[in-house]
Write an enzyme that holds these catalytic residues in place. Structure first.
Site, short mmCIF file in Angstrom:
data_model
loop_
_atom_site.label_atom_id
_atom_site.label_comp_id
_atom_site.label_asym_id
_atom_site.label_seq_id
_atom_site.Cartn_x
_atom_site.Cartn_y
_atom_site.Cartn_z
N LYS A 95 -14.36 9.03 -19.16
CA LYS A 95 -15.07 8.15 -20.11
C LYS A 95 -14.57 6.74 -19.84
O LYS A 95 -13.49 6.34 -20.28
CB LYS A 95 -14.76 8.57 -21.55
CG LYS A 95 -15.85 8.30 -22.57
CD LYS A 95 -16.13 6.85 -22.87
CE LYS A 95 -15.09 6.12 -23.67
NZ LYS A 95 -15.33 4.64 -23.62
N GLU B 262 -0.87 5.87 -21.20
CA GLU B 262 -0.41 4.61 -20.60
C GLU B 262 -0.91 3.51 -21.54
O GLU B 262 -2.12 3.25 -21.60
CB GLU B 262 -1.03 4.41 -19.22
CG GLU B 262 -0.54 5.39 -18.17
CD GLU B 262 0.92 5.18 -17.80
OE1 GLU B 262 1.47 4.12 -18.12
OE2 GLU B 262 1.49 6.09 -17.20
N CYS C 153 -1.64 -4.73 -18.52
CA CYS C 153 -0.65 -4.13 -19.42
C CYS C 153 0.75 -4.55 -19.02
O CYS C 153 1.65 -4.57 -19.85
CB CYS C 153 -0.79 -2.61 -19.39
SG CYS C 153 -0.77 -1.96 -17.71
N GLU D 84 0.81 -7.79 -28.13
CA GLU D 84 0.24 -7.94 -26.79
C GLU D 84 -0.93 -8.92 -26.89
O GLU D 84 -1.78 -8.78 -27.76
CB GLU D 84 -0.26 -6.58 -26.32
CG GLU D 84 -0.78 -6.60 -24.92
CD GLU D 84 -1.19 -5.21 -24.45
OE1 GLU D 84 -1.81 -4.46 -25.23
OE2 GLU D 84 -0.89 -4.87 -23.30
P1 NAD Z 1 -8.77 0.41 -25.94
O1 NAD Z 1 -7.60 1.23 -26.38
O2 NAD Z 1 -9.55 -0.32 -26.94
O3 NAD Z 1 -9.82 1.32 -25.14
C1 NAD Z 1 -9.43 2.12 -24.05
C2 NAD Z 1 -10.42 3.26 -23.90
O4 NAD Z 1 -10.33 4.10 -25.06
C3 NAD Z 1 -11.87 2.82 -23.80
O5 NAD Z 1 -12.54 3.67 -22.89
C4 NAD Z 1 -12.39 3.06 -25.21
O6 NAD Z 1 -13.77 3.30 -25.27
C5 NAD Z 1 -11.62 4.30 -25.60
N1 NAD Z 1 -11.47 4.50 -27.05
C6 NAD Z 1 -11.49 3.57 -28.03
N2 NAD Z 1 -11.36 4.18 -29.24
C7 NAD Z 1 -11.23 5.50 -28.98
C8 NAD Z 1 -11.05 6.65 -29.83
N3 NAD Z 1 -10.96 6.55 -31.15
N4 NAD Z 1 -10.94 7.86 -29.23
C9 NAD Z 1 -10.99 7.99 -27.89
N5 NAD Z 1 -11.19 6.95 -27.06
C10 NAD Z 1 -11.30 5.72 -27.60
O7 NAD Z 1 -8.18 -0.54 -24.80
P2 NAD Z 1 -8.94 -1.69 -24.02
O8 NAD Z 1 -9.11 -2.81 -24.98
O9 NAD Z 1 -10.10 -1.13 -23.30
O10 NAD Z 1 -7.85 -2.07 -22.91
C11 NAD Z 1 -6.78 -2.88 -23.16
C12 NAD Z 1 -5.53 -2.09 -23.49
O11 NAD Z 1 -5.24 -1.16 -22.45
C13 NAD Z 1 -4.32 -2.96 -23.60
O12 NAD Z 1 -3.56 -2.60 -24.73
C14 NAD Z 1 -3.54 -2.65 -22.33
O13 NAD Z 1 -2.16 -2.89 -22.41
C15 NAD Z 1 -3.86 -1.23 -22.11
N6 NAD Z 1 -3.63 -0.87 -20.70
C16 NAD Z 1 -2.55 -0.11 -20.37
C17 NAD Z 1 -2.30 0.20 -19.05
C18 NAD Z 1 -1.12 1.06 -18.65
O14 NAD Z 1 -1.15 1.62 -17.56
N7 NAD Z 1 -0.08 1.18 -19.47
C19 NAD Z 1 -3.14 -0.25 -18.06
C20 NAD Z 1 -4.23 -1.05 -18.42
C21 NAD Z 1 -4.47 -1.34 -19.76
#
Ligand code: NAD
Length: 486
Positions: A184, A259, A293, A390
């Site tokens: 997804k 992650e 991240c 963040e």
């Molecule tokens: P997000 O958590 O808003 O969304 C990530 C994914 O989760 C998307 O596909 C979203 O549609 C899905 N999602 C949202 N709500 C959900 C729910 N209730 N149930 C299941 N899935 C759901 O994150 P974002 O804004 O897309 O990305 C930024 C974040 O990702 C930042 O916090 C960043 O630090 C983190 N990130 C972490 C890493 C790592 O490897 N540690 C790498 C890249 C990004």
């Protein structure tokens, strides 16, 4: 699974059981180019019904053994074919990524190449998954051994900041372990993952083994995380959503790897090579417009060199070319959305109210799209929100220190623990601090280095488990112990 004549049109549809399908409801989500705000395509707004179909397809393929029971060297060859096809279509994928995500095309090209390399790396593991024979002490005569088996049907949920790379990482690992999976992608940037789906079909991944379902996180993502027939979730995204995943996974006690976010500290000592440090620190916070991240957003600098480093970072920031990722020489693209732009500018304004001064940047350039200037601020009052949350934008604080124990305490004073960088020529300090700083990735005199043969993941609330390397693969495997009475 073979590529079909409908493949080019597949962008904008889900991939379920080898077929490109619209959402059952027919609803779509528009995709925007963040450099202009204009619509460039759309993807299905999938519901629980679509997720259910994808999970059933993954389950059928898993139980059929179409992938998991095939010879490891055959699976390795398919993964290598995927890598070769990514290389062949690299420019098209990179252009799509730049349109959908906004990142500079040079960065998109580099990241697409790493996606291919990930499939190549994991293809090597296919033939090296092994259990062990164990001499046991139970009374009797036994031949005892372990089998390493795939975790089953895996849900892969990814964010928008490096969409293609992340899709490659999770799919390559799941396939190597022998899992079937449902990806997804983030609703902001689903398009390059659909191209990857097309490539997987072209390479001969059997139908139903990898399914791609687009949609909103709180609908499609939530349905996937809660689905009773999913065995494992590999999630990358924010810490807040990570918590929701854990709760949703509790229903059938799925195995979960996470992650999550970061607020990574950078420690700069007076003996550091300041040319290298300034360049590395700037890259560490401005790369991908800070939407990483592992961005180094809290820069602790020894008092003696605070002003010198501030001046050098300001020079680098002023030289950066902010603009559309396709413009020549651009090294800072837009943020992903108006919402993200509002969040970043709001946090900067609050940081200034909390006592920070702007060393460089701090504004939105006067142009369409969701751009924000590369920004360095001085330290705000202790405990200010900008130091705790963040930001996910090209913004860092420069915080002076004099005492080594105190700076270690401040570096560790965060809920996160994803990465940290230490700039010094003193190898004793460097390696001692590598032990004392609580983070899953430590860089000594470098930043942002990530290699798929090294475990990647976070301490504290930056995650559960590790990706990459053998540890990343093991997250998609489970162990079976077999006792044979002789
Ligand atoms: P997000 O958590 O808003 O969304 C990530 C994914 O989760 C998307 O596909 C979203 O549609 C899905 N999602 C949202 N709500 C959900 C729910 N209730 N149930 C299941 N899935 C759901 O994150 P974002 O804004 O897309 O990305 C930024 C974040 O990702 C930042 O916090 C960043 O630090 C983190 N990130 C972490 C890493 C790592 O490897 N540690 C790498 C890249 C990004």
């Amino acid at each position: 699974m073979t590529s079909t004549s409908e493949s080019p049109a597949s962008l904008g549809r889900n991939l379920i059981e080898g077929r490109w399908q619209a959402a059952a409801s027919g609803e779509t989500i528009a995709c925007f180019n963040p450099s202009s705000g204009s619509q460039i395509g759309s993807a299905p707004a999938s519901s629980a019904a679509d997720v259910d179909r994808a999970v059933s397809a993954a389950r059928r393929s898993f139980e059929s053994g179409a992938w998991t029971a095939r010879a490891p060297n055959w699976r390795a060859q398919i993964l290598q074919k995927v890598a070769a096809l990514i290389d062949q279509q690299a420019d098209e994928i990179a252009q799509l990524e730049t349109r959908d995500n906004g990142m500079p095309i040079t960065l998109a090209r580099a990241l697409v190449a790493t996606g291919a390399e990930t499939f190549r790396y994991f293809s090597g593991w296919c033939t090296k998954i092994r259990g062990e024979t164990v001499q046991i002490s139970a009374p009797g005569d036994f031949h005892a051994y372990t089998l390493r088996e795939p975790a089953g049907v895996a849900a892969l949920i990814t964010p928008w900041n490096v969409p293609f790379t992340m899709a490659c990482n999770k799919i390559a690992t799941a396939l190597t372990a022998g899992c079937s999976a449902i990806l997804k992608p983030a609703e902001e940037t689903p398009l390059s993952a659909l191209m990857l789906g097309d490539i997987l079909m072209q390479a001969g991944v059997p139908e139903g083994v990898i399914n791609i379902v687009c949609g909103r996180g709180n609908v499609a993502g939530a349905a996937l995380a809660a689905h009773p027939d999913v065995d494992k979730i590999s999630f990358t995204g924010s810490t807040d959503v990570g918590r929701k995943i854990v709760v949703a996974a509790a229903g059938n006690l799925k195995r979960v790897s996470l992650e999550l976010g970061g607020k990574s500290p950078v420690l700069v000592f007076p003996d550091a090579d300041l040319d290298q440090a300034a360049a590395g620190i700037a890259r560490g916070i401005f790369s991908n417009s800070g939407q990483a991240c592992i961005a180094g957003s809290r820069i602790f600098v020894h008092q003696k060199i605070h002003d010198e480093l501030a001046a050098r970072l300001a020079v680098i920031a002023r030289q950066m070319k902010v603009g559309d990722g396709f413009e020549a020489g651009v090294n800072l693209g837009p943020l992903i959305s108006q919402r993200q732009l509002d969040r970043v500018s709001g946090l900067v304004a609050e940081g200034v109210r909390d006592g920070s001064q702007v060393i460089v940047g701090g504004n939105r350039p006067d142009r369409p799209g969701y751009f924000f200037e590369p920004t360095i601020l001085t330290a705000p009052r202790p405990g200010a929100r900008i130091l705790r949350e963040e930001i996910f934008g090209p913004v860092a604080n420069l915080i002076p220190f004099t005492d080594i124990d105190d700076v270690v305490r401040q570096a560790n004073d965060t809920q996160y623990g994803l990465a940290a960088a230490i700039w010094t020529r003193d190898i004793g300090i460097a390696h001692r601090l590598a032990r004392r700083v609580k983070a899953g990735n430590i860089w000594l005199n470098c930043q942002l280095v990530v290699d798929r043969s090294m475990a990647f993941g976070g301490y504290k609330q930056s995650g559960w488990g590790r990706e990459n390397g053998l540890e990343g693969l093991e997250a998609f495997l489970q162990t079976k112990s077999v006792y044979a009475a002789l």
